[in-house]
Scaffold this motif. Structure first.
Motif, PDB file in Angstrom:
ATOM      1  N   ASP A 206      20.980  22.617  -3.716  1.00 14.56           N
ATOM      2  CA  ASP A 206      21.556  22.567  -2.373  1.00 14.56           C
ATOM      3  C   ASP A 206      21.152  23.832  -1.634  1.00 14.56           C
ATOM      4  OD1 ASP A 206      23.560  20.101  -2.287  1.00 14.56           O
ATOM      5  OD2 ASP A 206      23.673  20.988  -4.278  1.00 14.56           O
ATOM      6  N   LEU A 220      17.620  20.991   5.317  1.00  5.99           N
ATOM      7  CA  LEU A 220      18.635  20.974   4.272  1.00  5.99           C
ATOM      8  C   LEU A 220      18.085  20.263   3.052  1.00  5.99           C
ATOM      9  CD1 LEU A 220      21.900  19.808   6.080  1.00  5.99           C
ATOM     10  CD2 LEU A 220      21.514  22.006   4.958  1.00  5.99           C
ATOM     11  N   HIS A 227      17.038  16.305   2.895  1.00  5.25           N
ATOM     12  CA  HIS A 227      17.987  15.509   3.658  1.00  5.25           C
ATOM     13  C   HIS A 227      17.425  15.226   5.041  1.00  5.25           C
ATOM     14  CE1 HIS A 227      21.573  13.902   5.340  1.00  5.25           C
ATOM     15  NE2 HIS A 227      21.615  14.837   6.255  1.00  5.25           N
ATOM     16  N   SER A 234      17.933  15.749  11.515  1.00  6.38           N
ATOM     17  CA  SER A 234      18.799  16.727  10.866  1.00  6.38           C
ATOM     18  C   SER A 234      18.066  18.063  10.827  1.00  6.38           C
ATOM     19  CB  SER A 234      19.121  16.278   9.449  1.00  6.38           C
ATOM     20  OG  SER A 234      17.961  16.355   8.649  1.00  6.38           O
ATOM     21  N   ASN A 314      30.140  26.429   5.315  1.00  4.89           N
ATOM     22  CA  ASN A 314      31.455  25.805   5.176  1.00  4.89           C
ATOM     23  C   ASN A 314      31.343  24.281   5.137  1.00  4.89           C
ATOM     24  OD1 ASN A 314      32.623  28.318   5.166  1.00  4.89           O
ATOM     25  ND2 ASN A 314      33.244  28.259   7.320  1.00  4.89           N
ATOM     26  N   ALA A 315      30.365  23.763   5.882  1.00  2.00           N
ATOM     27  CA  ALA A 315      30.218  22.318   5.940  1.00  2.00           C
ATOM     28  C   ALA A 315      29.469  21.762   4.736  1.00  2.00           C
ATOM     29  CB  ALA A 315      29.486  21.922   7.229  1.00  2.00           C
ATOM     30  N   VAL A 316      28.411  22.436   4.336  1.00  2.00           N
ATOM     31  CA  VAL A 316      27.466  21.842   3.400  1.00  2.00           C
ATOM     32  C   VAL A 316      27.535  22.454   1.999  1.00  2.00           C
ATOM     33  CG1 VAL A 316      25.001  21.436   3.002  1.00  2.00           C
ATOM     34  CG2 VAL A 316      25.925  21.234   5.301  1.00  2.00           C
ATOM     35  N   GLY A 317      27.978  23.720   1.905  1.00  2.00           N
ATOM     36  CA  GLY A 317      28.138  24.342   0.591  1.00  2.00           C
ATOM     37  C   GLY A 317      26.872  24.559  -0.213  1.00  2.00           C
ATOM     38  N   SER A 319      23.914  26.749  -2.367  1.00  2.48           N
ATOM     39  CA  SER A 319      23.955  27.923  -3.248  1.00  2.48           C
ATOM     40  C   SER A 319      23.029  29.011  -2.738  1.00  2.48           C
ATOM     41  CB  SER A 319      23.564  27.544  -4.676  1.00  2.48           C
ATOM     42  OG  SER A 319      22.277  26.968  -4.698  1.00  2.48           O
TER      43      SER A 319
ATOM     44  N   PRO B 155      40.658  22.611  -2.241  1.00  2.00           N
ATOM     45  CA  PRO B 155      39.265  22.627  -2.690  1.00  2.00           C
ATOM     46  C   PRO B 155      39.167  22.372  -4.185  1.00  2.00           C
ATOM     47  CG  PRO B 155      39.868  24.704  -1.592  1.00  2.00           C
ATOM     48  CD  PRO B 155      41.126  23.932  -1.814  1.00  2.00           C
ATOM     49  N   ASP B 158      34.287  24.919  -8.993  1.00  2.61           N
ATOM     50  CA  ASP B 158      33.923  24.983 -10.408  1.00  2.61           C
ATOM     51  C   ASP B 158      35.181  25.129 -11.241  1.00  2.61           C
ATOM     52  OD1 ASP B 158      31.343  25.011  -9.558  1.00  2.61           O
ATOM     53  OD2 ASP B 158      31.212  27.189  -9.522  1.00  2.61           O
ATOM     54  N   GLU B 161      37.797  28.518 -11.772  1.00  4.44           N
ATOM     55  CA  GLU B 161      37.996  29.304 -10.546  1.00  4.44           C
ATOM     56  C   GLU B 161      39.487  29.560 -10.303  1.00  4.44           C
ATOM     57  OE1 GLU B 161      35.603  30.312  -8.226  1.00  4.44           O
ATOM     58  OE2 GLU B 161      34.205  29.787  -9.822  1.00  4.44           O
ATOM     59  N   LEU B 220      31.511  14.921   3.794  1.00  4.43           N
ATOM     60  CA  LEU B 220      30.205  14.426   4.195  1.00  4.43           C
ATOM     61  C   LEU B 220      29.739  13.377   3.211  1.00  4.43           C
ATOM     62  CD1 LEU B 220      28.103  17.638   4.952  1.00  4.43           C
ATOM     63  CD2 LEU B 220      28.705  15.829   6.577  1.00  4.43           C
ATOM     64  N   VAL B 222      26.342  11.571   2.228  1.00  3.03           N
ATOM     65  CA  VAL B 222      24.911  11.772   2.430  1.00  3.03           C
ATOM     66  C   VAL B 222      24.148  10.744   1.599  1.00  3.03           C
ATOM     67  CG1 VAL B 222      23.001  13.344   1.935  1.00  3.03           C
ATOM     68  CG2 VAL B 222      25.090  14.232   2.966  1.00  3.03           C
ATOM     69  N   HIS B 227      28.901  14.051  -0.739  1.00  2.00           N
ATOM     70  CA  HIS B 227      28.222  15.339  -0.889  1.00  2.00           C
ATOM     71  C   HIS B 227      29.231  16.395  -1.304  1.00  2.00           C
ATOM     72  CE1 HIS B 227      25.654  18.708  -0.367  1.00  2.00           C
ATOM     73  NE2 HIS B 227      26.438  19.222   0.550  1.00  2.00           N
ATOM     74  N   GLY B 229      28.152  19.784  -2.485  1.00  2.00           N
ATOM     75  CA  GLY B 229      27.676  21.149  -2.336  1.00  2.00           C
ATOM     76  C   GLY B 229      27.540  21.802  -3.699  1.00  2.00           C
ATOM     77  N   ALA B 230      26.874  22.958  -3.690  1.00  2.00           N
ATOM     78  CA  ALA B 230      26.506  23.609  -4.942  1.00  2.00           C
ATOM     79  C   ALA B 230      27.727  23.962  -5.784  1.00  2.00           C
ATOM     80  CB  ALA B 230      25.670  24.848  -4.659  1.00  2.00           C
ATOM     81  N   HIS B 231      28.835  24.328  -5.154  1.00  2.00           N
ATOM     82  CA  HIS B 231      30.000  24.772  -5.909  1.00  2.00           C
ATOM     83  C   HIS B 231      31.243  23.948  -5.586  1.00  2.00           C
ATOM     84  CE1 HIS B 231      27.665  28.169  -7.263  1.00  2.00           C
ATOM     85  NE2 HIS B 231      27.287  28.342  -6.021  1.00  2.00           N
ATOM     86  N   LEU B 233      32.313  23.312  -2.752  1.00  2.00           N
ATOM     87  CA  LEU B 233      32.971  23.786  -1.532  1.00  2.00           C
ATOM     88  C   LEU B 233      32.222  23.306  -0.296  1.00  2.00           C
ATOM     89  CD1 LEU B 233      33.775  27.348  -2.834  1.00  2.00           C
ATOM     90  CD2 LEU B 233      35.441  25.601  -2.224  1.00  2.00           C
ATOM     91  N   SER B 234      32.277  22.023  -0.038  1.00  2.00           N
ATOM     92  CA  SER B 234      31.665  21.503   1.184  1.00  2.00           C
ATOM     93  C   SER B 234      32.739  20.769   1.970  1.00  2.00           C
ATOM     94  CB  SER B 234      30.525  20.552   0.834  1.00  2.00           C
ATOM     95  OG  SER B 234      31.050  19.372   0.261  1.00  2.00           O
ATOM     96  N   GLY B 235      32.416  20.375   3.183  1.00  2.00           N
ATOM     97  CA  GLY B 235      33.375  19.643   4.009  1.00  2.00           C
ATOM     98  C   GLY B 235      34.519  20.490   4.515  1.00  2.00           C
ATOM     99  N   GLU B 236      34.383  21.816   4.430  1.00  2.00           N
ATOM    100  CA  GLU B 236      35.461  22.702   4.890  1.00  2.00           C
ATOM    101  C   GLU B 236      35.328  22.939   6.392  1.00  2.00           C
ATOM    102  OE1 GLU B 236      37.979  23.565   3.215  1.00  2.00           O
ATOM    103  OE2 GLU B 236      37.421  23.103   1.146  1.00  2.00           O
ATOM    104  N   PHE B 237      35.315  21.837   7.132  1.00  3.89           N
ATOM    105  CA  PHE B 237      35.107  21.913   8.584  1.00  3.89           C
ATOM    106  C   PHE B 237      36.239  22.662   9.273  1.00  3.89           C
ATOM    107  CE2 PHE B 237      33.257  17.462   7.754  1.00  3.89           C
ATOM    108  CZ  PHE B 237      32.082  18.000   7.255  1.00  3.89           C
ATOM    109  N   VAL B 316      23.256  17.869  10.335  1.00 11.36           N
ATOM    110  CA  VAL B 316      23.276  16.875   9.273  1.00 11.36           C
ATOM    111  C   VAL B 316      22.768  15.502   9.716  1.00 11.36           C
ATOM    112  CG1 VAL B 316      24.804  15.672   7.662  1.00 11.36           C
ATOM    113  CG2 VAL B 316      25.155  18.092   8.113  1.00 11.36           C
TER     114      VAL B 316
END
Lengths: 394, 394
Positions: A206, A220, A227, A234, A314-317, A319, B155, B158, B161, B220, B222, B227, B229-231, B233-237, B316
C-alpha cells in the motif's frame, strides 16, 4: 484501459500464470511434477504447455542423463530465458523511455531519448521501436505471451471521453508495430507502481506516490496493484483543494495543490518575494546559497504537500509515501516541512506507521511501471500463492 | 485481521471456491461436468468434493430417473441449502446485530438487541449466540466452511497495538462459542462493504462510505473488496483536518472533520446560535419547522463534508459515495451543501462520474458486512471469473 479478456480467457490465463510461476520458482520440472504442484488435469496442463511452448515462453529439455533403453527419456520443462515477457514504454512530454524484462521478470535493460514536444505520435512510436531494438540486439524473442505496457501524460479515463482519441489510436499504432497487446495508463501512476516494486517502496503493498514536477500528480498502489478508480480518474492529488479562494488551476478548479506546489508555482512565489530564477536550476542554486526567499517558497509548498499527504494517509493507510519529481531535488527545504505537516495532520496512532521516502527510479519509472502493468495484467497472477515452499504468510 | 492460511491452504481454498461457484451458478452438476468446467485434476477434485461433502456444504443426489441396469446410477452434486455459510455479528456500542447467509449467499435473516454500553464481552457474545439461535431455529447447519465475520467499534489495527487486547480476546471467545474461524474488522468499514454489495451502492466496485453519527468514520471499497490499508488504519475520514486552528479532537489532533460534522458538533453549533436541542431528534424537529439556526448548523457541516469527499474522490476515484449515519436524517439540509461543495472541489472531469447516495442498510449494515468479509475471505474468490456463461466482461 484495455479490457479484452472474457472470464474463460481469464481462467486460462490464471492457469498459465500458475504454471509459469511454478517454473519460475522451482526451475525445470517434469510434466507429472507440474501436474502434482498445480492440481490441474492432464488435459488442461497439456493444452497450456502446448500453448506456452508454441509461443516460446517454455522450452522442453531432454534429460540426457536419464537411464536409456527404459522407455522414453525423461523430459523436463523450463522457462525460456530468451523469451521477452514484457516491454514498458513511457511517452513523456519531451522524451521516450523504454525498459524490457524477460520471462524470469529480470529487467534486461532500459533506454531513453529526448525529443521536441510536438513530435508526431508516429515518430514517437518509431523512436520507441528503435530504442527497444537497441536493447534487444536480435537476441530477445518477443513471444505471444509478451505485451507492451505504455505510460502517457494526462488522465487515462474511459475510452470515448474528451481527449481520449489519441489514446485509442496509440494502442493500435503500437500493436501494429510490436504485434502484441498494448496496455495503457497514466505515466505518473505507472511510476507509482514501479516505485512499489523496484524503487523507494520496493515490496510495499500500500503505497502513496506524489510527483512534484511541472504538474502535480500521483498514484496509489493498493494491495500490491495499481489502483485506477471506477473511471480511471484516481491519483489526481494535484487537484485537491488546499486554498480557499486560491489561484485558478488548469483543471478548471481553483486553489488546487498544483497551484501552490508545481515547479512553476514555487518559482512564482519565489519571484514574488524578490527572487530572480526562471528555472528550477536557478531556484536550487539559490537554495544552496541559503537564500531565505527561496527557502520560504519551497517550505510553503512543502507544508501544503504534507497536509494533503496526511489527509490521504488517514483515508488510505499506506505504509510508505514516495515523493518524486524534480522539485524533490530541493531536499530538506522541501522534506522538512512535508514531515512537519504530515506529523501535525495525520491520525496520531498512524504517525509512526508511515515512512516518507524520496523516489529512486527517476526517468525510467514510468517505463518500468508499464512492465509491471503487464506482469499484473492477469487478474489471478498476484493472487496465486507466492511460493508453496515458503510456508505460512507473515 | 486474521491471517491463518498459508499459500497451499489458499490455493486449496481457491479451488474449493471455484467448485462452489460452479455449483452456485449451474445448479446440480455431475463429477465429470465439474471436472470439465473447473479444469482441475480428478485427484484434486476428488479431495475437494470429499471435504465439501464431509462438512455438509455439498450433497450428493442420485438421479432416480437415470436408466437402470447400466452400471452405477448417475450421481450429481449440489449445494446443500441448509448449510450455513457465514454469520455476521456487529458489536456496536449499545447493541448487537446479527445476520446469516446460506451457501447460496442468500441472507437467511437478521436480528438485533440493544444493551447497556458497559455490558461485558462474555455477555455480548452470549447475546450474539442467542440472536443467531433465534434465526437458525435448529434448521440451519454450520458446516466446517462457515466462519463468523465480526464488526467492532474503533480502529482495528495490527494485533498487539494499544487497546488491541480486547480484539485478540474476542475472536477466541467467539471461536469457542461458534466453533468456526472469526474474522474481525471495524464495523463502519464493514457497513461500507455491505452498502457496496446489498445497499445504496449495490454492485459498485469502488465505493466511498462516510458515516455521520456520534463519531465520523468511513470505509473504502476498492475493486469490490474492503480496503484496509497497510496497518488496518484506513477510512479514518473523520480525522482529516478541515479547519486550521480548529477544536481539539478526541484523536489527539485538532480541526478534524469529526469536530465539525459529528452529531455532537452540529448540536453545539446549533446551540451556539441560540438553538435549544440537546439531542438529534430536537435538531431534526427544528429543521422540520424551518428554524434558520438549525439549517445553518447542518449546512455548515455539509459544506465541510463535501470538501473532504471531493478531495477523496480526486484521490481514489469512486463511482458512488454513500452517506450513512443518523445525521443523514437531516435530508436536503445536509445533502444540498454536500453536493455543492463536492461540485466545487472535485476535478471537473470527474464531476458527473460520481453519484452521492444515502445509505440504505441502517443498523444491520455492519453485520451484513461481516458476512461479506467471510465471503471475500478467500483471496481467490472474487478473482475467479464471475460466470463463464455470461461472455465477455463489460
Amino acid at each position: 484501459m484495455q479490457r479484452r479478456s472474457g472470464p474463460l480467457t481469464q481462467l486460462r490465463r490464471g492457469h498459465e500464470e500458475l504454471v509459469l510461476g511454478l517454473l519460475r520458482r522451482h526451475g525445470p520440472l517434469s510434466r507429472s511434477a507440474l501436474g502434482t504442484h498445480s492440481g490441474l488435469s492432464r488435459t488442461t496442463l497439456h493444452e497450456i504447455l502446448t500453448a506456452l511452448t508454441a509461443n516460446g515462453a517454455v522450452t522442453t529439455v531432454r534429460q540426457e542423463s536419464a537411464p536409456r533403453g527404459r522407455g522414453r527419456p525423461a523430459e523436463t520443462l523450463t522457462l525460456n530465458p530468451d523469451a521477452g515477457q514484457a516491454i514498458g514504454i513511457d511517452f513523456a512530454r519531451r522524451a521516450v523511455h523504454v525498459a524490457i524484462v524477460n520471462v524470469a521478470h529480470e529487467v534486461v535493460g532500459s533506454a531513453s531519448e529526448a525529443h521536441e514536444a510536438d513530435l508526431p505520435w508516429d515518430d514517437r512510436a518509431e523512436l520507441a521501436e528503435r530504442l527497444v531494438g537497441s536493447l534487444v540486439e536480435g537476441s530477445l524473442r518477443l513471444g505471444a505471451l509478451s505485451a507492451v505496457g505504455v505510460g502517457v501524460v494526462g488522465p487515462v479515463g474511459d475510452p470515448g471521453e474528451d481527449g481520449a482519441q489519441r489514446l485509442t489510436d496509440l494502442p493500435r499504432l503500437l500493436r501494429k508495430r510490436f504485434g502484441v497487446p498494448v496496455l495503457l495508463d497514466n505515466n505518473t501512476r505507472l511510476a507509482a507502481l514501479a516505485e512499489s516494486i523496484w524503487g523507494a517502496a520496493a515490496g510495499g503493498q500500500d503505497v502513496l506516490y506524489l510527483r512534484l514536477s511541472h504538474g502535480v500528480g500521483g498514484g496509489l498502489v493498493v494491495g500490491g496493484a495499481l489502483h485506477r478508480g471506477a473511471h480511471g480518474l484516481s491519483g489526481e492529488f494535484g487537484h485537491i483543494t488546499v486554498e480557499q479562494n486560491g489561484s485558478r488551476c488548469g483543471c478548471g478548479g481553483a486553489g488546487c495543490l498544483e497551484t501552490v506546489a508545481s515547479i512553476r508555482a514555487v518559482l512564482q512565489n519565489y519571484r514574488a518575494e524578490g527572487g530572480r530564477a526562471r528555472k528550477l536550476s536557478g531556484l536550487l542554486g539559490a537554495l544552496s546559497e541559503d537564500d531565505p526567499a527561496a527557502r520560504r517558497a519551497v517550505n510553503a509548498a512543502g507544508g501544503k504537500v504534507g497536509a494533503v499527504l496526511a489527509a490521504l494517509c488517514n483515508a488510505v493507510g499506506p505504509s510508505v509515501i514516495v515523493l518524486g519529481g524534480e522539485l524533490t531535488e530541493a531536499g530538506d527545504a522541501l522534506f522538512g516541512p512535508v514531515e512537519s505537516a504530515l506529523d501535525e495532520h495525520i491520525l496520531p496512532m498512524s504517525r509512526h506507521k508511515v515512512s516518507l521516502r524520496r523516489a529512486t527510479l527517476g526517468d525510467v519509472g514510468g517505463a518500468l511501471g508499464g512492465i509491471a502493468l503487464v506482469l499484473h495484467e492477469s487478474p489471478l497472477l498476484s493472487h496465486y500463492p507466492a511460493d508453496p515452499d515458503q510456508g505460512e504468510d507473515s
